[in-house]
Write a protein that holds these residues in place. Structure first.
Motif, PDB file in Angstrom:
ATOM      1  N   GLY A 105       0.825  -1.195   0.000  1.00 59.40           N
ATOM      2  CA  GLY A 105       0.000   0.000   0.000  1.00 59.40           C
ATOM      3  C   GLY A 105       0.861   1.247   0.000  1.00 59.40           C
ATOM      4  O   GLY A 105       1.386   1.632   1.031  1.00 59.40           O
ATOM      5  N   GLY A 106       1.021   1.840  -1.184  1.00 62.30           N
ATOM      6  CA  GLY A 106       1.869   3.033  -1.270  1.00 62.30           C
ATOM      7  C   GLY A 106       3.306   2.686  -0.951  1.00 62.30           C
ATOM      8  O   GLY A 106       3.956   1.930  -1.657  1.00 62.30           O
ATOM      9  N   ASN A 107       3.797   3.217   0.148  1.00 59.99           N
ATOM     10  CA  ASN A 107       5.188   2.953   0.527  1.00 59.99           C
ATOM     11  C   ASN A 107       5.295   1.992   1.711  1.00 59.99           C
ATOM     12  O   ASN A 107       6.247   2.048   2.485  1.00 59.99           O
ATOM     13  CB  ASN A 107       5.918   4.260   0.837  1.00 59.99           C
ATOM     14  CG  ASN A 107       5.185   5.102   1.869  1.00 59.99           C
ATOM     15  OD1 ASN A 107       4.200   4.655   2.454  1.00 59.99           O
ATOM     16  ND2 ASN A 107       5.660   6.311   2.092  1.00 59.99           N
ATOM     17  N   THR A 108       4.309   1.106   1.857  1.00 58.06           N
ATOM     18  CA  THR A 108       4.350   0.086   2.898  1.00 58.06           C
ATOM     19  C   THR A 108       4.153  -1.299   2.279  1.00 58.06           C
ATOM     20  O   THR A 108       3.497  -1.438   1.254  1.00 58.06           O
ATOM     21  CB  THR A 108       3.262   0.312   3.968  1.00 58.06           C
ATOM     22  OG1 THR A 108       1.961   0.164   3.369  1.00 58.06           O
ATOM     23  CG2 THR A 108       3.387   1.691   4.586  1.00 58.06           C
ATOM     24  N   MET A 109       4.725  -2.292   2.933  1.00 62.76           N
ATOM     25  CA  MET A 109       4.592  -3.679   2.481  1.00 62.76           C
ATOM     26  C   MET A 109       4.558  -4.608   3.681  1.00 62.76           C
ATOM     27  O   MET A 109       5.122  -4.298   4.733  1.00 62.76           O
ATOM     28  CB  MET A 109       5.778  -4.109   1.610  1.00 62.76           C
ATOM     29  CG  MET A 109       6.053  -3.303   0.377  1.00 62.76           C
ATOM     30  SD  MET A 109       7.513  -3.998  -0.462  1.00 62.76           S
ATOM     31  CE  MET A 109       7.992  -2.563  -1.452  1.00 62.76           C
ATOM     32  N   ILE A 110       3.917  -5.739   3.500  1.00 63.67           N
ATOM     33  CA  ILE A 110       4.058  -6.869   4.411  1.00 63.67           C
ATOM     34  C   ILE A 110       4.659  -8.008   3.602  1.00 63.67           C
ATOM     35  O   ILE A 110       4.162  -8.355   2.535  1.00 63.67           O
ATOM     36  CB  ILE A 110       2.718  -7.296   5.034  1.00 63.67           C
ATOM     37  CG1 ILE A 110       2.169  -6.185   5.934  1.00 63.67           C
ATOM     38  CG2 ILE A 110       2.891  -8.583   5.839  1.00 63.67           C
ATOM     39  CD1 ILE A 110       0.829  -6.495   6.559  1.00 63.67           C
ATOM     40  N   VAL A 111       5.765  -8.563   4.104  1.00 64.55           N
ATOM     41  CA  VAL A 111       6.469  -9.656   3.436  1.00 64.55           C
ATOM     42  C   VAL A 111       6.302 -10.927   4.263  1.00 64.55           C
ATOM     43  O   VAL A 111       6.546 -10.935   5.476  1.00 64.55           O
ATOM     44  CB  VAL A 111       7.965  -9.325   3.265  1.00 64.55           C
ATOM     45  CG1 VAL A 111       8.741 -10.549   2.790  1.00 64.55           C
ATOM     46  CG2 VAL A 111       8.139  -8.179   2.282  1.00 64.55           C
ATOM     47  N   ASP A 112       5.881 -11.984   3.596  1.00 63.80           N
ATOM     48  CA  ASP A 112       5.760 -13.301   4.216  1.00 63.80           C
ATOM     49  C   ASP A 112       7.008 -14.107   3.856  1.00 63.80           C
ATOM     50  O   ASP A 112       7.280 -14.358   2.680  1.00 63.80           O
ATOM     51  CB  ASP A 112       4.505 -14.005   3.696  1.00 63.80           C
ATOM     52  CG  ASP A 112       4.174 -15.280   4.469  1.00 63.80           C
ATOM     53  OD1 ASP A 112       5.102 -15.909   5.012  1.00 63.80           O
ATOM     54  OD2 ASP A 112       2.982 -15.648   4.523  1.00 63.80           O
ATOM     55  N   GLY A 113       7.761 -14.507   4.864  1.00 62.26           N
ATOM     56  CA  GLY A 113       8.973 -15.282   4.616  1.00 62.26           C
ATOM     57  C   GLY A 113       8.729 -16.758   4.412  1.00 62.26           C
ATOM     58  O   GLY A 113       9.658 -17.497   4.081  1.00 62.26           O
ATOM     59  N   HIS A 114       7.478 -17.216   4.618  1.00 66.19           N
ATOM     60  CA  HIS A 114       7.103 -18.621   4.424  1.00 66.19           C
ATOM     61  C   HIS A 114       8.035 -19.573   5.182  1.00 66.19           C
ATOM     62  O   HIS A 114       8.336 -20.667   4.707  1.00 66.19           O
ATOM     63  CB  HIS A 114       7.065 -18.980   2.935  1.00 66.19           C
ATOM     64  CG  HIS A 114       5.975 -18.271   2.178  1.00 66.19           C
ATOM     65  ND1 HIS A 114       4.637 -18.473   2.438  1.00 66.19           N
ATOM     66  CD2 HIS A 114       6.041 -17.345   1.183  1.00 66.19           C
ATOM     67  CE1 HIS A 114       3.909 -17.718   1.626  1.00 66.19           C
ATOM     68  NE2 HIS A 114       4.737 -17.007   0.860  1.00 66.19           N
ATOM     69  N   ASN A 115       8.485 -19.122   6.358  1.00 67.98           N
ATOM     70  CA  ASN A 115       9.341 -19.934   7.228  1.00 67.98           C
ATOM     71  C   ASN A 115      10.647 -20.362   6.548  1.00 67.98           C
ATOM     72  O   ASN A 115      11.218 -21.404   6.874  1.00 67.98           O
ATOM     73  CB  ASN A 115       8.589 -21.176   7.735  1.00 67.98           C
ATOM     74  CG  ASN A 115       7.436 -20.812   8.634  1.00 67.98           C
ATOM     75  OD1 ASN A 115       7.537 -19.910   9.463  1.00 67.98           O
ATOM     76  ND2 ASN A 115       6.304 -21.487   8.466  1.00 67.98           N
ATOM     77  N   GLY A 116      11.103 -19.544   5.618  1.00 68.40           N
ATOM     78  CA  GLY A 116      12.371 -19.828   4.958  1.00 68.40           C
ATOM     79  C   GLY A 116      13.559 -19.336   5.769  1.00 68.40           C
ATOM     80  O   GLY A 116      13.453 -19.051   6.963  1.00 68.40           O
TER      81      GLY A 116
END
Length: 356
Positions: free
Chosen positions: A77-88
């Motif tokens: 959203g604009g200049n924000t993100m949520i990153v999912d590492g998928h337990n890597g």
């Protein structure tokens, strides 16, 4: 038991990469993780270096780490993100995320990233330095409120992690300002090093499992707890990192726990010309360093000086790994049928550590 051994950085990198690859990490993941682990050793933070490899391998074997997982942006959203590492591999996720944040900040001036399902990030200063060299200010935190490792101020036990905070600021030269601290008195890895070297630790670092002060690192691993730095002040920062981790939107309300990571990258040129900012920052830091040192000190240092000097020395001379840690790596190598010999070093490994 092995004695302390000295490793050239290219050799340590080859060992790490080959072990991780044998455990199922794709080549590019193993290379990235190994570079950052060896980078921690090079800058003098052995607590976040190759001693972490057996723990990572155990995590892969036990299923808590998915070695081939790729991080994914699950919300933007604009200049924000949520990153999912998928337990890597957490280091691989963090390295990708800082690049994402720098690229996004180049367009929007600032970028903030929160994380889900990420593992151990390694040394946070590594990512802060990458951002600083790209002309950005970085703020990175890890907030874990789901493990019994650190007791908050005034408590006899602790449901908290060591919850580090790192800041990076560009200076326009080879030694950016890098402040990377655990909000506990020391990082847990420092206790691993003390345990491996069979040495005591200073008073005020830990409590034993009964809530009593101790100077024996073994007491920490027998159910003890680290303490926050700076009493109530460090304890407040310890908790703040957890609150920032709540931005990922997955707090455990019933259990009352929070866990995750946060990055913010600020493009300096969005506020002021980068070159003049860097000149001003370097002039200010040099003024601080020119202050006469107090009795018992040879000079005044600023954050980043120690790492810069140590890296230059260890690139030339290599770095020492305590015998018990060598034994742990050897056990992993035997189990995975991986050679630790010098002839496993590839030309690209040598190049990686001569261009720094």
């Amino acid at each position: 038991m092995s004695t302390t051994q000295r490793f050239r950085p290219a050799h340590a990198h080859a060992i790490s990469r080959n072990l991780l690859a044998a455990a199922g990490a794709p080549r590019h993941v193993a290379e990235t993780v190994s570079e950052i682990l060896v980078g921690a050793n090079l800058c003098g933070h052995d607590s976040h270096g190759v001693l972490r490899i057996p723990t990572y391998l155990n995590g892969i074997e036990g299923g808590s780490i998915v070695p081939a997982a790729e991080p994914e942006i699950v919300q933007r959203g604009g200049n924000t993100m949520i990153v999912d590492g998928h337990n890597g591999m957490g280091i691989y996720t963090a390295r990708n995320a800082i690049d994402l944040a720098i690229d996004n900040a180049a367009r929007s001036g600032v970028c903030c990233i929160s994380f889900r399902r990420v593992g151990h990030f390694g040394r946070l200063g590594e990512y802060a330095e990458i951002a600083a060299r790209a002309g950005c200010i970085a703020i990175i935190t890890i907030g874990v409120g789901t493990v019994d490792a650190v007791a908050p101020y005034g408590a006899t036990r602790g449901p908290l992690g060591t919850n580090p905070i790192a800041f990076g600021v560009p200076t326009g030269d080879a030694a950016p300002f890098i402040l990377d601290i655990a909000t506990s008195v020391v990082a847990e890895g420092k206790l691993q090093v003390a345990r491996a070297e069979k040495s005591s630790i200073p008073e005020g670092y830990i409590l034993d499992k009964h809530g009593k002060p101790s100077t024996d690192p073994l007491d920490f691993y027998d159910g003890g707890y680290l303490l926050p730095f700076g009493a109530h002040k460090g304890s407040g920062l310890l908790l703040l990192t957890c609150l920032l981790s709540g931005l990922s939107g997955v707090p455990e309300v019933e259990e009352g726990t929070l866990s995750g990571a946060f990055m913010q990258v600020i493009r300096v040129s969005s506020f002021t010309p980068l070159e003049s900012y860097q000149r001003g920052i370097r002039a200010f830091l040099d003024m601080i360093k020119a202050i006469p040192p107090a009795p018992g000190f040879d000079e005044v240092l600023v954050p980043g000086d120690f790492e810069h000097r140590t890296r230059a020395q260890r690139l030339r001379e290599g770095f020492d790994v305590p015998g018990p840690i060598v034994d742990g790596l050897t056990d992993c190598a035997d189990r995975l049928n991986v050679s630790m010999a010098e002839d496993t070093v590839e030309p690209g490994d040598e190049e990686r550590y001569t261009r720094r």
